[in-house]
Write an enzyme that holds these catalytic residues in place. Structure first.
Site, mmCIF file in Angstrom:
data_model
loop_
_atom_site.group_PDB
_atom_site.id
_atom_site.type_symbol
_atom_site.label_atom_id
_atom_site.label_comp_id
_atom_site.label_asym_id
_atom_site.label_seq_id
_atom_site.Cartn_x
_atom_site.Cartn_y
_atom_site.Cartn_z
ATOM 1 N N HIS A 99 0.660 -1.043 0.385
ATOM 2 C CA HIS A 99 0.295 0.469 0.261
ATOM 3 C C HIS A 99 0.615 1.287 0.318
ATOM 4 O O HIS A 99 1.783 1.544 0.948
ATOM 5 C CB HIS A 99 -0.799 -0.345 0.922
ATOM 6 C CG HIS A 99 -1.873 0.996 0.959
ATOM 7 N ND1 HIS A 99 -1.394 2.389 1.565
ATOM 8 C CD2 HIS A 99 -2.839 1.034 0.990
ATOM 9 C CE1 HIS A 99 -3.350 3.335 1.645
ATOM 10 N NE2 HIS A 99 -3.611 2.525 1.272
ATOM 11 N N ASP B 284 -10.933 0.666 -0.805
ATOM 12 C CA ASP B 284 -10.047 2.173 -0.522
ATOM 13 C C ASP B 284 -11.112 2.808 0.707
ATOM 14 O O ASP B 284 -11.089 4.577 0.869
ATOM 15 C CB ASP B 284 -9.357 2.487 -0.990
ATOM 16 C CG ASP B 284 -8.425 3.311 -0.727
ATOM 17 O OD1 ASP B 284 -8.338 2.961 0.693
ATOM 18 O OD2 ASP B 284 -7.654 4.202 -1.765
HETATM 19 MN MN MN Z 1 -5.419 2.820 1.147
#
Ligand code: MN
Length: 320
Positions: free
Chosen positions: A163, A283
């Site tokens: 990430h 997300d």
């Molecule tokens: Mn994220």
């Protein structure tokens, strides 16, 4: 409109006390937006499940929001807090075991300690892999000292979600442009560069079954596959790989749609890598689950491709 079953796995929470680590980017957001994000990141039993239901998301894998312990300077604290955070989220997962899985928080400051913590939570807590928020205080994971980590990840047969977070130290290229250094641009460049370090550093040659997941439609890498082959052949700089760069992207490196709700970009990613390398994600809470769901349900794909992207590939990857 009836929803298609979906699995998503760039879905964030914030562990108790981890707000301090996120201050650098939260401080760029208005106070009311930051408060709402904080509320959603701390929720496991209400709004998160409601939004999943409304978006047709059956199952999510939860991960600590950036940067977490990746910016912790004290090794002992990083190891302790990673372990506490994994136990914290495991307790929340246990309240909704059919809806949630976990990605480990890992103290990558210590490659063996990270491997041990990953093994602990995969074996004892049923975690599905790890999500790591980029480099750890400027250290990337392509060095030989991380062999012990990649070997264990491969043995455990779980993926590693790489990430994004900030580059290490301010980059000259962003001078006078703080809007470019973060999630709008700089984070993607940073994560893509780290993934390329793993590839050119030979991690996938040494550990050919390692799977690294990149969010945000692969942080741009799918769209440069042809050029990687062309220019690396011209300028190898002494680096020898077993395969062409393009052959790692879509196999060892797979991607999610998190935060890129563009049908054209999705078609490009599938066109480059095949439908088995592309997986839905949101997300959450930074992006809207309903916007992401509408996007993936309406994008121009046949039913078989949509089923792979929405849940089939994830079921295979995480053995669900
Ligand atoms: Mn994220």
């Amino acid at each position: 409109m009836s929803r298609i079953l979906k699995i998503a796995f760039e879905e964030h929470f914030n562990g108790v006390g981890f707000e301090n680590y996120s201050q650098s980017f939260v401080s760029q957001i208005s106070a009311d937006v930051a408060a709402e994000l904080g509320r959603r990141l701390a929720d496991f039993d209400d709004l998160r499940l409601q939004e999943m239901d409304a978006a047709g998301i059956d199952y999510v894998i939860l991960s600590q929001t950036a940067p977490g312990v990746q910016v912790e300077k004290d090794l002992a604290v990083a190891i302790r807090r990673a372990r506490e955070n994994n136990d914290f989220v495991a307790q929340r997962i246990d309240r909704h075991p059919t809806r949630y899985g976990g990605f480990a928080t890992l103290p990558m400051q210590d490659p063996k300690g990270a491997a041990d913590e990953l093994e602990r939570v995969v074996k004892d807590r049923g975690f599905k892999g790890a999500l790591v928020n980029g480099h750890t205080n400027g250290v990337y994971y392509d060095g030989a000292d991380y062999n012990i980590f990649w070997e264990r990840l491969q043995q455990l047969d779980v993926p590693f979600y790489l990430h994004p977070f900030d580059a290490y130290g301010p980059l000259y290229a962003y001078t006078g442009h703080p809007e470019m250094a973060g999630a709008t641009w700089g984070w993607g460049v940073e994560a893509a560069t780290h993934a390329l370090r793993l590839m050119f550093g030979g991690v996938f040659d040494r550990f050919p079954n390692v799977k690294v997941i990149l969010g945000h439609m692969g942080e741009g890498l799918p769209f440069q596959r042809w050029r990687f082959d062309s220019r690396f052949a011209a300028y190898p700089c002494g680096v020898v790989l077993e395969r062409k760069p393009s052959e790692y992207i879509g196999t060892n490196i797979v991607v999610t749609t998190s935060g890129v709700c563009s049908p054209a970009a999705l078609m490009g990613a599938i066109g480059e890598m095949g439908a088995e390398a592309v997986m839905f994600s949101v997300d959450y809470p930074y992006e809207s689950a309903s916007v992401a769901a509408d996007f993936i349900e309406q994008a121009p794909m046949d039913d078989a491709t949509r089923a792979l992207v929405c849940y089939g590939n994830a079921k295979r990857l995480f053995k669900l």
